[in-house]
Design an enzyme around this catalytic site. Structure first.
Site, PDB file in Angstrom:
ATOM      1  N   LYS A  21       0.822  -1.199   0.000  1.00 27.79           N
ATOM      2  CA  LYS A  21       0.000   0.000   0.000  1.00 27.79           C
ATOM      3  C   LYS A  21       0.864   1.260   0.000  1.00 27.79           C
ATOM      4  O   LYS A  21       0.659   2.177  -0.801  1.00 27.79           O
ATOM      5  CB  LYS A  21      -0.931  -0.007   1.227  1.00 27.79           C
ATOM      6  CG  LYS A  21      -1.914   1.139   1.256  1.00 27.79           C
ATOM      7  CD  LYS A  21      -2.822   1.061   2.491  1.00 27.79           C
ATOM      8  CE  LYS A  21      -3.879  -0.025   2.323  1.00 27.79           C
ATOM      9  NZ  LYS A  21      -4.575  -0.335   3.586  1.00 27.79           N
ATOM     10  N   ARG A  91      -3.095   3.142   8.523  1.00 27.62           N
ATOM     11  CA  ARG A  91      -3.437   1.851   7.907  1.00 27.62           C
ATOM     12  C   ARG A  91      -2.235   0.926   7.801  1.00 27.62           C
ATOM     13  O   ARG A  91      -1.138   1.365   7.485  1.00 27.62           O
ATOM     14  CB  ARG A  91      -3.925   2.070   6.470  1.00 27.62           C
ATOM     15  CG  ARG A  91      -5.220   2.810   6.365  1.00 27.62           C
ATOM     16  CD  ARG A  91      -5.532   2.984   4.892  1.00 27.62           C
ATOM     17  NE  ARG A  91      -6.191   4.249   4.693  1.00 27.62           N
ATOM     18  CZ  ARG A  91      -7.300   4.392   3.956  1.00 27.62           C
ATOM     19  NH1 ARG A  91      -7.828   3.333   3.369  1.00 27.62           N
ATOM     20  NH2 ARG A  91      -7.854   5.564   3.830  1.00 27.62           N
ATOM     21  N   GLY A 100      -6.705 -10.658   5.652  1.00 24.44           N
ATOM     22  CA  GLY A 100      -7.105 -11.140   6.967  1.00 24.44           C
ATOM     23  C   GLY A 100      -6.749 -10.202   8.094  1.00 24.44           C
ATOM     24  O   GLY A 100      -7.206 -10.367   9.214  1.00 24.44           O
ATOM     25  N   MET A 102      -6.457  -6.416   7.897  1.00 20.60           N
ATOM     26  CA  MET A 102      -6.540  -5.007   7.535  1.00 20.60           C
ATOM     27  C   MET A 102      -6.894  -4.144   8.742  1.00 20.60           C
ATOM     28  O   MET A 102      -8.070  -3.914   9.007  1.00 20.60           O
ATOM     29  CB  MET A 102      -7.637  -4.838   6.484  1.00 20.60           C
ATOM     30  CG  MET A 102      -7.315  -5.518   5.172  1.00 20.60           C
ATOM     31  SD  MET A 102      -6.976  -4.308   3.922  1.00 20.60           S
ATOM     32  CE  MET A 102      -8.607  -3.533   3.791  1.00 20.60           C
ATOM     33  N   ARG A 335      -3.704  -1.262  -6.444  1.00 22.58           N
ATOM     34  CA  ARG A 335      -2.879  -2.482  -6.488  1.00 22.58           C
ATOM     35  C   ARG A 335      -3.355  -3.326  -7.655  1.00 22.58           C
ATOM     36  O   ARG A 335      -4.478  -3.150  -8.136  1.00 22.58           O
ATOM     37  CB  ARG A 335      -2.980  -3.260  -5.182  1.00 22.58           C
ATOM     38  CG  ARG A 335      -4.398  -3.687  -4.860  1.00 22.58           C
ATOM     39  CD  ARG A 335      -4.450  -4.397  -3.509  1.00 22.58           C
ATOM     40  NE  ARG A 335      -5.835  -4.653  -3.133  1.00 22.58           N
ATOM     41  CZ  ARG A 335      -6.240  -4.979  -1.924  1.00 22.58           C
ATOM     42  NH1 ARG A 335      -5.360  -5.055  -0.936  1.00 22.58           N
ATOM     43  NH2 ARG A 335      -7.501  -5.228  -1.659  1.00 22.58           N
ATOM     44  N   HIS A 454      -5.073 -44.429  -3.258  1.00 17.02           N
ATOM     45  CA  HIS A 454      -5.265 -45.023  -4.577  1.00 17.02           C
ATOM     46  C   HIS A 454      -6.307 -44.252  -5.367  1.00 17.02           C
ATOM     47  O   HIS A 454      -6.095 -43.865  -6.516  1.00 17.02           O
ATOM     48  CB  HIS A 454      -5.665 -46.494  -4.432  1.00 17.02           C
ATOM     49  CG  HIS A 454      -5.927 -47.172  -5.745  1.00 17.02           C
ATOM     50  ND1 HIS A 454      -7.177 -47.273  -6.296  1.00 17.02           N
ATOM     51  CD2 HIS A 454      -5.070 -47.746  -6.622  1.00 17.02           C
ATOM     52  CE1 HIS A 454      -7.084 -47.905  -7.451  1.00 17.02           C
ATOM     53  NE2 HIS A 454      -5.818 -48.209  -7.672  1.00 17.02           N
ATOM     54  N   ARG A 560       2.139 -46.835 -18.034  1.00 18.05           N
ATOM     55  CA  ARG A 560       2.309 -47.883 -17.020  1.00 18.05           C
ATOM     56  C   ARG A 560       1.576 -49.126 -17.476  1.00 18.05           C
ATOM     57  O   ARG A 560       0.360 -49.219 -17.343  1.00 18.05           O
ATOM     58  CB  ARG A 560       1.749 -47.397 -15.685  1.00 18.05           C
ATOM     59  CG  ARG A 560       2.642 -46.379 -14.993  1.00 18.05           C
ATOM     60  CD  ARG A 560       1.862 -45.505 -14.063  1.00 18.05           C
ATOM     61  NE  ARG A 560       0.892 -44.716 -14.811  1.00 18.05           N
ATOM     62  CZ  ARG A 560       0.409 -43.537 -14.428  1.00 18.05           C
ATOM     63  NH1 ARG A 560       0.796 -42.999 -13.313  1.00 18.05           N
ATOM     64  NH2 ARG A 560      -0.469 -42.903 -15.170  1.00 18.05           N
ATOM     65  N   ARG A 616       6.732 -48.261 -20.196  1.00 22.83           N
ATOM     66  CA  ARG A 616       7.520 -48.814 -19.091  1.00 22.83           C
ATOM     67  C   ARG A 616       7.166 -50.282 -18.900  1.00 22.83           C
ATOM     68  O   ARG A 616       5.983 -50.634 -18.866  1.00 22.83           O
ATOM     69  CB  ARG A 616       7.231 -48.040 -17.804  1.00 22.83           C
ATOM     70  CG  ARG A 616       8.026 -48.550 -16.614  1.00 22.83           C
ATOM     71  CD  ARG A 616       7.775 -47.742 -15.373  1.00 22.83           C
ATOM     72  NE  ARG A 616       6.434 -47.976 -14.845  1.00 22.83           N
ATOM     73  CZ  ARG A 616       5.937 -47.362 -13.776  1.00 22.83           C
ATOM     74  NH1 ARG A 616       6.656 -46.453 -13.147  1.00 22.83           N
ATOM     75  NH2 ARG A 616       4.717 -47.621 -13.354  1.00 22.83           N
ATOM     76  N   GLU A 743      15.183 -43.670 -10.465  1.00 20.36           N
ATOM     77  CA  GLU A 743      14.262 -43.541  -9.336  1.00 20.36           C
ATOM     78  C   GLU A 743      14.831 -44.188  -8.070  1.00 20.36           C
ATOM     79  O   GLU A 743      14.191 -44.203  -7.020  1.00 20.36           O
ATOM     80  CB  GLU A 743      12.909 -44.158  -9.669  1.00 20.36           C
ATOM     81  CG  GLU A 743      12.970 -45.609 -10.121  1.00 20.36           C
ATOM     82  CD  GLU A 743      11.617 -46.139 -10.612  1.00 20.36           C
ATOM     83  OE1 GLU A 743      10.570 -45.640 -10.183  1.00 20.36           O
ATOM     84  OE2 GLU A 743      11.616 -47.082 -11.435  1.00 20.36           O
ATOM     85  N   SER A 762      14.478 -41.265 -17.491  1.00 20.94           N
ATOM     86  CA  SER A 762      13.278 -40.580 -17.014  1.00 20.94           C
ATOM     87  C   SER A 762      13.315 -40.585 -15.500  1.00 20.94           C
ATOM     88  O   SER A 762      13.403 -41.646 -14.871  1.00 20.94           O
ATOM     89  CB  SER A 762      12.033 -41.313 -17.518  1.00 20.94           C
ATOM     90  OG  SER A 762      10.886 -40.689 -17.005  1.00 20.94           O
ATOM     91  N   GLY A 764      12.049 -40.772 -12.086  1.00 25.59           N
ATOM     92  CA  GLY A 764      10.847 -41.202 -11.369  1.00 25.59           C
ATOM     93  C   GLY A 764      10.909 -40.587  -9.989  1.00 25.59           C
ATOM     94  O   GLY A 764      11.344 -41.200  -9.035  1.00 25.59           O
ATOM     95  N   THR A 765      10.489 -39.328  -9.916  1.00 24.03           N
ATOM     96  CA  THR A 765      10.731 -38.584  -8.677  1.00 24.03           C
ATOM     97  C   THR A 765       9.835 -39.017  -7.530  1.00 24.03           C
ATOM     98  O   THR A 765      10.110 -38.666  -6.390  1.00 24.03           O
ATOM     99  CB  THR A 765      10.601 -37.074  -8.918  1.00 24.03           C
ATOM    100  OG1 THR A 765       9.401 -36.846  -9.660  1.00 24.03           O
ATOM    101  CG2 THR A 765      11.786 -36.555  -9.701  1.00 24.03           C
ATOM    102  N   CYS A 829       8.980 -38.205 -15.079  1.00 27.71           N
ATOM    103  CA  CYS A 829       7.622 -38.729 -15.178  1.00 27.71           C
ATOM    104  C   CYS A 829       6.978 -38.924 -13.815  1.00 27.71           C
ATOM    105  O   CYS A 829       5.919 -39.501 -13.702  1.00 27.71           O
ATOM    106  CB  CYS A 829       7.593 -40.023 -15.983  1.00 27.71           C
ATOM    107  SG  CYS A 829       8.511 -41.365 -15.187  1.00 27.71           S
ATOM    108  N   TYR A 849      12.217 -33.005 -21.461  1.00 25.68           N
ATOM    109  CA  TYR A 849      10.763 -32.962 -21.350  1.00 25.68           C
ATOM    110  C   TYR A 849      10.318 -33.198 -19.908  1.00 25.68           C
ATOM    111  O   TYR A 849      11.093 -33.697 -19.092  1.00 25.68           O
ATOM    112  CB  TYR A 849      10.116 -34.016 -22.254  1.00 25.68           C
ATOM    113  CG  TYR A 849      10.386 -35.433 -21.812  1.00 25.68           C
ATOM    114  CD1 TYR A 849       9.558 -36.064 -20.879  1.00 25.68           C
ATOM    115  CD2 TYR A 849      11.480 -36.142 -22.302  1.00 25.68           C
ATOM    116  CE1 TYR A 849       9.822 -37.357 -20.438  1.00 25.68           C
ATOM    117  CE2 TYR A 849      11.747 -37.431 -21.871  1.00 25.68           C
ATOM    118  CZ  TYR A 849      10.914 -38.024 -20.941  1.00 25.68           C
ATOM    119  OH  TYR A 849      11.176 -39.294 -20.493  1.00 25.68           O
TER     120      TYR A 849
END
Lengths: 874, 874
Positions: A21, A91, A100, A102, A335, A454, A560, A616, A743, A762, A764-765, A829, A849
């Site tokens: 502000k 202010r 939340g 102000m 703003r 799942h 998969r 895979r 992975e 690839s 697999g994190t 992936c 990618y």
């Protein structure tokens, strides 16, 4: 001056010091807009206040009073003067908007004497008394923390006793009564008289704003919005202008464009003879902004002009507060306005068309995550009005769904076969056997299971609406009935789910489909021109692949194959394979599965004509495919022609202590090379068949869970041998690549050796995160809450890539992989492939990618574009 | 010449090319010892043979014949001559001795004509025919692969028909009959006449030896001895000398020192008028070597002289083969002799005393793993003779044990309390509750579970004899009886176990204790002078600590506090703690455990006076402490005053999908800081108490399973705060350090950040191996066999550190840790800390210490010394 700055001394880039502000008030001041004069007590003063043990200290107080002095000189008004008093607003204003907290005090500087004198000077006693009663009320609330309600109640009592409805109907005498009662109430609550010294009022107000930085609601707001507590808030002290001065005065809020639709048309509302919060408080009904033209055309035109100046200056849609004092316009705030995703897109595209911003700037204006809102069915607004929220579960997979309740996947299939289109699957929790039913249902509701259960994972993958973990639902599976509170639902009853909020409705609510078109489409095409990363999708079926391609996917980064095994005929043969005692029986069972796999792959290759498809090999541990209750085992034993005891023993024998770290991935191929052979055969045959049809897909075969050079060698050898065999049989050749998942931490460490054999990696994190942290996702949920609560973790590492740990292993693997094979193709992936900060990280590693679930593809396209833009800037 | 070398052209260092036997024949030739002339077909020829698809090829054959020519010139003898024929022996000889594939053909070059002429020339027809019949038999066996037995049977028939007992009693005519029958048998089996061309005989024999490299028993032998198949074998072709020429001839084998005891005294046996294998074949009983003095003093003295020359030359005890031809000594082989561990120690120490080798050389002479044999009780030899092996399980923890059978840990405790000293615990499988009984028993026998089962791991840890996975044992727990085959044993019956072989005996066999004294003690003191690594022990009780200190441990590298929780009173309170609903109840239960922990720690500190003691905070997941069957839960619920349902629900709620990756280690402290507080309090109070007694132990507190900087900070803060509190209460100070395990891949990756807080790192390579490979030890057993079978893995990564993967993470962690804290103390406490190649690796990383189970301490001391010596050499 270290802690206080005049508006003239600041600018919009000093947001960290002056708060949002304050910075924008300074900016508006400096570009010549009508802003009441004032100064900002900085965020550093706030931090100092906390360092001082919640005290301002002499230095800051002195600076404030020096600035008050300056303000007095500029305005010709004086604090405490009874003839020409300086009144100010106080202010809060943090670095980012925190609605939340102000905390605002208006009309500060008034006391009994000043009010009296000021009334005489202005000849407008009513206005002055209205201001004074407002000040007492706000000071009591904001500075002292006394309950607002008790003052409001008194005010309402007075209005009632006077027989009026609106505050404006009270006259000066009435308001004096209010003031007297307020002061009495203040004294009752504090034990002291209402403070009469304007300087004391000011210091107390500044401290109150600083204090409010650490009130409960502010802390909570910061937590959920990931705002550091160290930022602090600034305080803006500003000469009062009075919207409540008379009927030629007023106050309002407005957006330069419509924040819901993005339409280029002033949007907002105002109230004459009113101050600040009256507009939002709903005491009187405000007018829409365009009617101001009729009330005061000159002011209206001036406001429109200011709006244009501000948009041109900030190059974005503005959200503004203003006050009209006796026919004069004053700007109190501007703003960048919050907006819906649809509006954000339209505004960004329009601004580019208007020549205000570049495409790159436009791309940075839209939060990638927000695109999701535009991709899923939503409830028809009219229809939603009839909806009653009966329960709320976890918003596990977004979108809206309505349908008739089914209690198991088989019933969904049956109902669907008999022509029923709208179905909702309700389960305690889902399991892999439910996939087919989950695919058909409009939405899924589960009683147990979290955001990564799942049901949730599968639903997000297939883009179906899902509310999970809704424990208020009690299911009676036998009776095919469920209860929520008092209400009982039976099979076939209508229900609706909102997967974006977790809401469960007990009736039919119509939904509408989403599509990428118009501005959205154009905007996404800019993202595609800009990004460096290719965006692929994780898709297991031709249907998913087609959907993903519609959403912009350029190939499949992960298919998969195991998800193809769950349909009735297939699972039967797959189970025969698992339970077979001999190689011959296993091969026989596998040969039954081969045609299905081949035809699935053909479908995928056709859907992705022109792109790559990474398939895979089988990944999960075999026990996931077997039933576990005695009844199910008995049934399966009968159909397999085995004894119950033998099958039970087999099921027991392949159970594992830590299935996550068990017999899965390429480890299965080492034990059962025939599985990899069958899958390779299916892939190569499919490639040959589709190639014959003129389809041009790059086939890539991916080996999961590799941790050693010998593993990739072993499996690649099976693949190459089988592929050669198939091509010789068919008398034709197709190209294919073989690559590996990264992975397992060890895979990252020895990536240079793996790259000797793997043509692509690839990441697999999901698993890499589990193994690197050493906690399983299924179990970590229980204790990670304690980590968040105690501030040990800021983010869920399964949602955002842990760049310091997991990311470091990725960096290592990329570097090592390229050292042996400079042109190695690198991708991701894991679920992180559909998360913005992780995509930016992948871009920084120079991956080729990212691959994500179909409905995340637009997010990924935009995130990748933003990452490319940011990388260019650095 | 590429593939064949004369003995004159080689030396002992060409073992890789010439094989062990060939290299030593060359060496002996060149130092002037009497060696029959000859040449070696190299291991490279063997590899070429396989490259050629099992053919020698022209080049190699030509080289062989050129060397034959040379040999003819040197000896003046000619292949196929009937007047002065050249006869040769053909023997295999790989890089290392492979007694499983000793293929040898003697007397090659004989045929009908040569035999006839040679008999005439020598005037010794009997000797020539004896040689010819031997040749036919060996050629048929080795080259053709015809069953030895069928020839031997024919030979026995002749002996019988002639009424003689020994081969030497057959005369020339008898032997001619044998030859005729042999040739007939050969023709019957091959369909061809016995080959008469000596060149053909030679080529066939060489090929046969090469072929034998890949026979089944050779492959098996290589596998269990970790010998690469690529090494190949060499073939030695050597002029025959004849121990069977007459009664002034003979053949024998001898060691320069006693291979069982190490005593410096010639040890061996010989047989007059005999050839090669007669000595070992047991046809006649050989004489001990010292009696040769009486038979032919000159030859004996010459042999003693040769022995001395060889020992001085090789500087090690030699194992030799020799032949005496008509009073002339010829050496056919020498090599460093195999010996028992006791002998190895004595010989090494003696050789140092004799000035033959340095201490460092002596230290390299003893296989560290073999020391284990000297540390455990063994069976009294006399008593063992009465033992009958009833079954064989896995040799899970070495040593010999005898005792009365108990079927559960409680019964062991009861029997022990009533004065019974010798007890054997027999269980289906053990669980943590059995610890106390396992500690008391002399030996443990389990039906299920492998080398890394609970029983095996615990038994090795406490140095108790254990045979695990003995599935021949059927237990009837109700009846307290077990059956092995037909035999039934009841509680109290005697049984004996050999944990070094896995043998189970059905009777009492007396045992004797081991001790480190004399030569062993002196030898170990040299190791201690030489090594750089400190050797600590993993010990959980004062008893273990004391035992380890006796074995040379210099501190405790890992005390697993959870092992202290299993005694009756403790487990009860620990379970109360786990099942408590509130912090107060948990703290109350913990306060009951505190005094036990404190007194355990005091015992450890006293046992390790002068050294460091690392105490690890609670590590395992809590469900390991709870019962799992309904009956046990019911019982516990009663004693805890809970309902069965509540306790059952609690047990269920803390079950995990992947407990290895679950709520354990420091994660417990994040959820229940009160546990870390209690443990810290117990540690610091114990330190204060023992310090007051003048005990001087360095206290180190270790945080397990750390994966992030915030975790170590969080727990260290609890430790520091609590320690300060305790010290203030007691008004005295003690030093302590705080460190962390490195057992999560992420911890290795961010070790620089951890080292900001941790004063020491201890590599927990058990878990680090699991996480780095992504397989759990409990489950991997099932599929790793397929890895070994298919040649994917050479070693068990849980036995030897995987240097490429896990080791790389360790290297990274050490480097990063030192980058932030150069003086950080680094050690290892996984089971690898007691394995030689892993210790060498730790030495190469410059770790400060390794820690292993008490009975591995001597192995570690020696391994560390060897590592230091090898490092110096490189």
């Amino acid at each position: 001056m270290k802690y206080v700055k005049s508006f003239e001394e600041g600018n919009k880039d000093e947001r960290n010091l002056l708060g949002g502000k304050g910075a924008n008030l300074a900016e508006m001041t400096n570009i010549g807009l009508p802003v009441p004069r004032g100064f900002t007590v900085t965020t550093e003063a706030c931090n100092k206040y906390y360092e001082n043990g919640e005290g301002l200290g002499e230095e800051i107080e002195n600076e404030i009073f020096t600035k008050v002095k300056e303000l007095e000189e500029k305005t010709g008004k004086t604090f405490g003067s009874t003839t020409n008093p300086l009144l100010v607003s106080v202010r809060s204003g943090a670095r980012v908007s925190m609605p939340g907290m102000m905390d605002t005090v208006l009309n500060l500087g008034l006391n009994d004497e000043v009010a009296k004198g000021f009334a005489e000077v202005t000849g407008n006693e009513r206005f002055v008394m209205d201001s004074y009663r407002r000040f007492i009320q706000m000071f009591s609330d904001v500075v002292k923390g006394y309950p607002k309600a008790s003052f409001e109640r008194k005010f309402d009592e007075i209005k009632e006793s006077k027989g009026v409805k609106f505050d404006t109907e009270l006259n000066a005498e009435d308001l004096k009564e209010v003031i007297a009662i307020y002061k009495e109430e203040y004294k009752r609550l504090s034990g002291e008289e209402f403070p009469q010294d304007p300087k004391e009022q000011l210091i107390e107000a500044v401290k109150a704003v600083f204090r409010s930085w650490n009130n409960e609601r502010a802390i909570y707001y910061r937590k959920i919005n990931e705002i550091p507590g160290t930022w602090g808030t600034a305080v803006n002290v500003q000469e009062m202008v009075f919207g409540n001065k008379n009927n030629n005065s007023g106050t309002g809020v407005a957006f330069t464009r419509n924040p819901a639709t993005g339409e280029k048309k002033l949007f907002g509302e105002y109230l004459m003879n009113a101050q600040g919060e009256d507009v939002v408080a709903g005491i009187r009904t405000p007018q829409t902004i365009d009617t101001l033209k009729e009330v005061n055309e000159e002011v209206y035109n001036q406001f429109v002009n200011v709006c244009n100046i501000l948009e041109n200056h900030y190059k974005d849609m503005q959200d503004m507060e203003f006050t009209i004092e006796d026919g004069h316009l004053f700007m109190l705030q501007t703003r960048n306005g919050k907006r819906t995703t649809a509006a954000a897109l339209k505004i960004a595209v329009d601004l580019v068309r208007e020549g205000m911003i570049t495409k790159e700037e436009a791309l940075l204006r839209v939060e990638p995550k927000s695109l999701d809102q535009l991709l899923h069915p939503t409830f028809e607004e009219e229809s939603l009005k009839n909806g009653v929220v009966l329960a709320t579960g976890l918003a596990a997979s977004p979108g809206a769904a309505t349908g008739k309740i089914c209690f198991n996947a088989e019933d969904v299939i049956k109902a669907s076969e008999s022509g029923e289109k709208d179905l909702i699957l309700v389960r305690l929790e889902t399991s892999p056997e439910d996939i087919e039913g989950m695919n058909i249902a409009n939405g899924i509701l589960t009683v147990r299971g979290g955001m990564t259960s799942h049901a949730a994972v599968v639903a997000r993958g297939i883009g179906t609406c899902c509310v999970s973990g809704c424990s208020e639902v009690k299911i009676n599976e036998k009776e095919k009935a469920l209860t929520i509170g008092e209400r009982v639902f039976h099979e076939g009853d209508w229900m609706s789910l909102d997967g974006s909020t977790g809401n469960v409705y007990g009736e039919r609510i119509e939904t509408k489909e989403a599509e990428i078109s118009g501005d959205f489409k154009e905007f996404m095409s800019w993202a595609d021109e800009t990004r460096k990363l290719q965006i692929r999708t994780n898709a297991d079926t031709p249907r998913d692949a087609m959907q993903a391609r519609k959403l912009g996917a350029e190939g499949i980064g992960l298919c998969r194959t195991e998800h193809m095994f769950f349909e009735t005929e297939r699972i039967f043969n797959f189970r025969r394979m698992i339970t077979a005692d001999t190689l011959e029986l296993r091969e026989e069972a596998l040969s039954k599965i081969l045609p299905y796999q081949r035809s699935d792959f053909e479908g995928l290759f056709e859907a992705m004509d022109g792109y790559s498809v990474i398939i895979r090999l089988l990944d999960p541990p075999l026990h996931e495919f077997l039933p576990h209750t005695d009844n199910e085992i008995k049934e399966l034993a009968d159909s397999l022609g085995m004894t119950f005891e033998n099958l039970k023993a087999r099921v027991e024998s392949i159970k594992e202590f830590n299935p996550m770290m068990g017999h899965r991935g390429c480890r299965l191929d080492v034990t059962y090379p025939e599985i990899a052979k069958m899958q390779t055969r299916a892939i190569i045959e499919a490639a040959i068949n589709t190639k014959a049809k003129g389809i041009n897909t790059e086939v890539e075969i991916m080996v999961p869970l590799v941790g050693s050079e010998s593993e990739i060698k072993f499996v690649k050898d099976i693949i190459d041998t089988t592929a050669k065999e198939v091509m010789e049989e068919k008398g034709t050749e197709v190209d294919y690549k073989v690559g590996t998942m990264i992975e397992i931490p060890r895979a990252a460490v020895i990536a240079d050796k793996l790259a000797k054999h793997a043509e692509f990696f690839s990441f697999g994190t999901n698993d890499l995160t589990q193994m690197t942290f050493g906690f399983s996702r299924d179990d970590a949920g229980k204790f990670l809450n304690d980590y968040y609560k105690n501030g040990l973790f800021e983010n869920d590492p399964f949602a955002k890539i842990d760049q310091e740990g997991v990311g470091e292993l990725m960096r290592l693997a990329a570097e090592k992989g390229r050292s042996t094979r400079p042109d190695i193709s690198l991708g991701i992936c894991g679920e992180h492939g559909g998360e913005t900060s992780s995509i930016e990280f992948c871009n920084s590693l120079g991956l080729n990618y990212v691959s994500c679930s179909p409905y995340r593809v637009p997010l990924a396209r935009l995130s990748a574009a933003q990452a490319a833009i940011k990388a260019k800037k650095n």
